[in-house]
Design a protein around this motif. Structure first.
Motif, PDB file in Angstrom:
ATOM      1  N   HIS A   1       0.810  -1.219   0.000  1.00 33.84           N
ATOM      2  CA  HIS A   1       0.000   0.000   0.000  1.00 33.84           C
ATOM      3  C   HIS A   1       0.846   1.273   0.000  1.00 33.84           C
ATOM      4  CE1 HIS A   1       1.113  -0.518   4.184  1.00 33.84           C
ATOM      5  NE2 HIS A   1       0.809   0.744   4.401  1.00 33.84           N
ATOM      6  N   SER A   2       2.151   1.142   0.320  1.00 34.86           N
ATOM      7  CA  SER A   2       2.974   2.338   0.463  1.00 34.86           C
ATOM      8  C   SER A   2       4.177   2.404  -0.467  1.00 34.86           C
ATOM      9  CB  SER A   2       3.479   2.444   1.917  1.00 34.86           C
ATOM     10  OG  SER A   2       4.242   1.304   2.276  1.00 34.86           O
ATOM     11  N   LYS A   3       4.626   1.277  -1.003  1.00 35.50           N
ATOM     12  CA  LYS A   3       5.786   1.277  -1.895  1.00 35.50           C
ATOM     13  C   LYS A   3       5.444   2.025  -3.192  1.00 35.50           C
ATOM     14  CE  LYS A   3       9.037  -1.374   0.040  1.00 35.50           C
ATOM     15  NZ  LYS A   3      10.460  -1.006   0.180  1.00 35.50           N
ATOM     16  N   PRO A   4       6.309   2.935  -3.641  1.00 34.73           N
ATOM     17  CA  PRO A   4       6.022   3.701  -4.857  1.00 34.73           C
ATOM     18  C   PRO A   4       5.699   2.839  -6.070  1.00 34.73           C
ATOM     19  CG  PRO A   4       7.888   4.662  -3.704  1.00 34.73           C
ATOM     20  CD  PRO A   4       7.563   3.373  -2.998  1.00 34.73           C
ATOM     21  N   SER A   5       6.314   1.673  -6.173  1.00 34.48           N
ATOM     22  CA  SER A   5       6.095   0.825  -7.345  1.00 34.48           C
ATOM     23  C   SER A   5       4.694   0.225  -7.378  1.00 34.48           C
ATOM     24  CB  SER A   5       7.120  -0.315  -7.373  1.00 34.48           C
ATOM     25  OG  SER A   5       8.426   0.188  -7.502  1.00 34.48           O
ATOM     26  N   PHE A   6       4.055   0.098  -6.208  1.00 41.10           N
ATOM     27  CA  PHE A   6       2.791  -0.640  -6.128  1.00 41.10           C
ATOM     28  C   PHE A   6       1.600   0.158  -5.599  1.00 41.10           C
ATOM     29  CE2 PHE A   6       6.226  -3.799  -5.097  1.00 41.10           C
ATOM     30  CZ  PHE A   6       6.185  -4.484  -6.302  1.00 41.10           C
ATOM     31  N   ARG A   7       1.836   1.266  -4.903  1.00 42.36           N
ATOM     32  CA  ARG A   7       0.757   1.879  -4.139  1.00 42.36           C
ATOM     33  C   ARG A   7      -0.409   2.365  -5.005  1.00 42.36           C
ATOM     34  NH1 ARG A   7       4.610   6.772  -1.999  1.00 42.36           N
ATOM     35  NH2 ARG A   7       4.742   7.971  -3.949  1.00 42.36           N
ATOM     36  N   ASN A   8      -0.134   2.922  -6.186  1.00 40.54           N
ATOM     37  CA  ASN A   8      -1.225   3.373  -7.043  1.00 40.54           C
ATOM     38  C   ASN A   8      -2.059   2.199  -7.539  1.00 40.54           C
ATOM     39  OD1 ASN A   8      -0.655   6.134  -6.874  1.00 40.54           O
ATOM     40  ND2 ASN A   8       0.801   6.046  -8.562  1.00 40.54           N
ATOM     41  N   ALA A   9      -1.384   1.113  -7.912  1.00 49.46           N
ATOM     42  CA  ALA A   9      -2.098  -0.071  -8.366  1.00 49.46           C
ATOM     43  C   ALA A   9      -2.894  -0.685  -7.225  1.00 49.46           C
ATOM     44  CB  ALA A   9      -1.113  -1.087  -8.937  1.00 49.46           C
ATOM     45  N   PHE A  10      -2.354  -0.665  -6.007  1.00 50.71           N
ATOM     46  CA  PHE A  10      -3.061  -1.232  -4.864  1.00 50.71           C
ATOM     47  C   PHE A  10      -4.366  -0.489  -4.607  1.00 50.71           C
ATOM     48  CE2 PHE A  10      -3.844  -1.543  -0.242  1.00 50.71           C
ATOM     49  CZ  PHE A  10      -3.991  -2.924  -0.136  1.00 50.71           C
ATOM     50  N   ARG A  11      -4.362   0.814  -4.846  1.00 49.36           N
ATOM     51  CA  ARG A  11      -5.573   1.607  -4.614  1.00 49.36           C
ATOM     52  C   ARG A  11      -6.687   1.252  -5.590  1.00 49.36           C
ATOM     53  NH1 ARG A  11      -1.962   6.259  -4.653  1.00 49.36           N
ATOM     54  NH2 ARG A  11      -1.259   6.717  -2.534  1.00 49.36           N
ATOM     55  N   SER A  12      -6.350   1.012  -6.851  1.00 47.97           N
ATOM     56  CA  SER A  12      -7.434   0.922  -7.838  1.00 47.97           C
ATOM     57  C   SER A  12      -7.260  -0.113  -8.940  1.00 47.97           C
ATOM     58  CB  SER A  12      -7.628   2.291  -8.506  1.00 47.97           C
ATOM     59  OG  SER A  12      -6.426   2.735  -9.112  1.00 47.97           O
ATOM     60  N   ARG A  13      -6.141  -0.827  -8.975  1.00 47.83           N
ATOM     61  CA  ARG A  13      -5.933  -1.809 -10.042  1.00 47.83           C
ATOM     62  C   ARG A  13      -5.498  -3.138  -9.423  1.00 47.83           C
ATOM     63  NH1 ARG A  13      -4.288   2.956 -11.963  1.00 47.83           N
ATOM     64  NH2 ARG A  13      -2.133   2.665 -11.281  1.00 47.83           N
ATOM     65  N   ARG A  14      -6.471  -3.812  -8.855  1.00 51.39           N
ATOM     66  CA  ARG A  14      -6.212  -5.114  -8.234  1.00 51.39           C
ATOM     67  C   ARG A  14      -6.817  -6.219  -9.087  1.00 51.39           C
ATOM     68  NH1 ARG A  14      -7.868  -1.615  -4.344  1.00 51.39           N
ATOM     69  NH2 ARG A  14      -9.968  -2.491  -4.354  1.00 51.39           N
ATOM     70  N   CYS A  15      -6.202  -7.376  -9.056  1.00 54.70           N
ATOM     71  CA  CYS A  15      -6.704  -8.506  -9.836  1.00 54.70           C
ATOM     72  C   CYS A  15      -6.476  -9.802  -9.064  1.00 54.70           C
ATOM     73  CB  CYS A  15      -6.043  -8.565 -11.218  1.00 54.70           C
ATOM     74  SG  CYS A  15      -4.241  -8.770 -11.192  1.00 54.70           S
ATOM     75  N   LEU A  16      -7.026 -10.874  -9.597  1.00 55.26           N
ATOM     76  CA  LEU A  16      -6.859 -12.213  -9.037  1.00 55.26           C
ATOM     77  C   LEU A  16      -6.151 -13.077 -10.068  1.00 55.26           C
ATOM     78  CD1 LEU A  16     -10.489 -12.557  -7.653  1.00 55.26           C
ATOM     79  CD2 LEU A  16      -8.424 -12.367  -6.235  1.00 55.26           C
ATOM     80  N   VAL A  17      -5.159 -13.823  -9.619  1.00 54.03           N
ATOM     81  CA  VAL A  17      -4.404 -14.691 -10.515  1.00 54.03           C
ATOM     82  C   VAL A  17      -4.756 -16.143 -10.184  1.00 54.03           C
ATOM     83  CG1 VAL A  17      -2.126 -15.392 -11.332  1.00 54.03           C
ATOM     84  CG2 VAL A  17      -2.518 -13.020 -10.615  1.00 54.03           C
ATOM     85  N   PRO A  18      -5.497 -16.836 -11.061  1.00 49.03           N
ATOM     86  CA  PRO A  18      -5.821 -18.236 -10.793  1.00 49.03           C
ATOM     87  C   PRO A  18      -4.576 -19.102 -10.920  1.00 49.03           C
ATOM     88  CG  PRO A  18      -6.551 -17.635 -12.992  1.00 49.03           C
ATOM     89  CD  PRO A  18      -6.049 -16.372 -12.348  1.00 49.03           C
ATOM     90  N   ALA A  19      -4.313 -19.911  -9.912  1.00 47.58           N
ATOM     91  CA  ALA A  19      -3.112 -20.748  -9.901  1.00 47.58           C
ATOM     92  C   ALA A  19      -3.479 -22.159  -9.470  1.00 47.58           C
ATOM     93  CB  ALA A  19      -2.061 -20.166  -8.961  1.00 47.58           C
TER      94      ALA A  19
END
Length: 231
Positions: free
Chosen positions: A84-102
């Motif tokens: 939620h706080s790392k610059p590389s991921f925080r924007n995606a965590f806010r609004s671009r989340r997905c599920l990866v079927p494994a």
């Protein structure tokens, strides 16, 4: 840590797992017995109308601000504690989340002079849905969509294999995870709580160490004799 996983899932299984409607994607769904970073995988996310859909994305997140897409090979995982706080991921965590079927994933344990790979899956070989975030990078004229799998502390059953595992989202929380409006604290609690499975795991051949080995038999359990020798 999650550095290799399998995706053996048909359109019918995807449709039933994520309650999808419509036609299968035009891009073929490829079976991966030894899926690796920088390869393309199926993910489930929301479309512009807020409906669940599947897409083909590359594993290894490339932030929208990155100058070079090669950064993706280093961003295959995001820690639940800091996504939620790392610059590389925080924007995606806010609004671009997905599920990866494994279908399952691999971990390695030091065994003498070598590392022994193990294959892990949910009990009864049910598909797991990894929590992930995705991004779109467009600096070379052709947009590229990528994702990173979120990892969390290992469940009690798997802690003897590795201290981390992919964050597995239970089916009852799919809507919360995919909905951009879900409260951040709810999301953080979800990925920071290890899914207790139950899981199954067994030792497999070290052939899995080579990403070019992508055949079903690399998932077969090793015999006791194989474990004592070399594979």
């Amino acid at each position: 840590m999650c550095g290799r996983f399998t995706q053996q899932i048909s359109w019918r299984e995807l449709r039933d797992l994520y309650l999808l409607s419509g036609e299968p994607p035009t891009t073929g769904i490829e079976t991966k017995f030894n899926g690796a970073p920088t390869q393309d995988f199926v993910v489930c996310r929301l479309d512009e109308e807020g409906e669940r859909t599947v897409a083909i994305l590359r594993w290894g997140l490339v932030p929208f601000w990155a100058k070079d897409k090669s950064i993706g090979s280093r961003l295959i995982n995001a820690r639940a504690e800091s996504v939620h706080s790392k610059p590389s991921f925080r924007n995606a965590f806010r609004s671009r989340r997905c599920l990866v079927p494994a279908s399952g994933w691999f971990e390695w344990i030091q065994s003498g002079a070598r590392k022994q790979p193990f294959y892990i899956s949910l009990a009864a070989r049910k598909p797991a849905s990894f929590a992930a975030v995705w991004e779109c990078w467009d600096r070379e004229g052709e947009p590229m969509e990528t994702f990173s799998i979120i990892t969390t502390a290992a469940s009690s059953q798997l802690s003897n294999l590795h201290h981390r595992q992919p964050a597995v989202v239970p089916m009852g929380y799919f809507d919360d995870w995919l909905d951009p409006s879900t409260n951040s604290n709810t999301l953080r609690d979800l990925v920071n709580t290890p899914n207790e499975g139950p899981y199954e795991y067994h030792a497999v051949s070290t052939r899995v160490n080579n990403v070019r080995n992508n055949e079903a038999d690399i998932l077969e359990p090793l015999s006791e004799q194989d474990l004592l020798g070399t594979t």
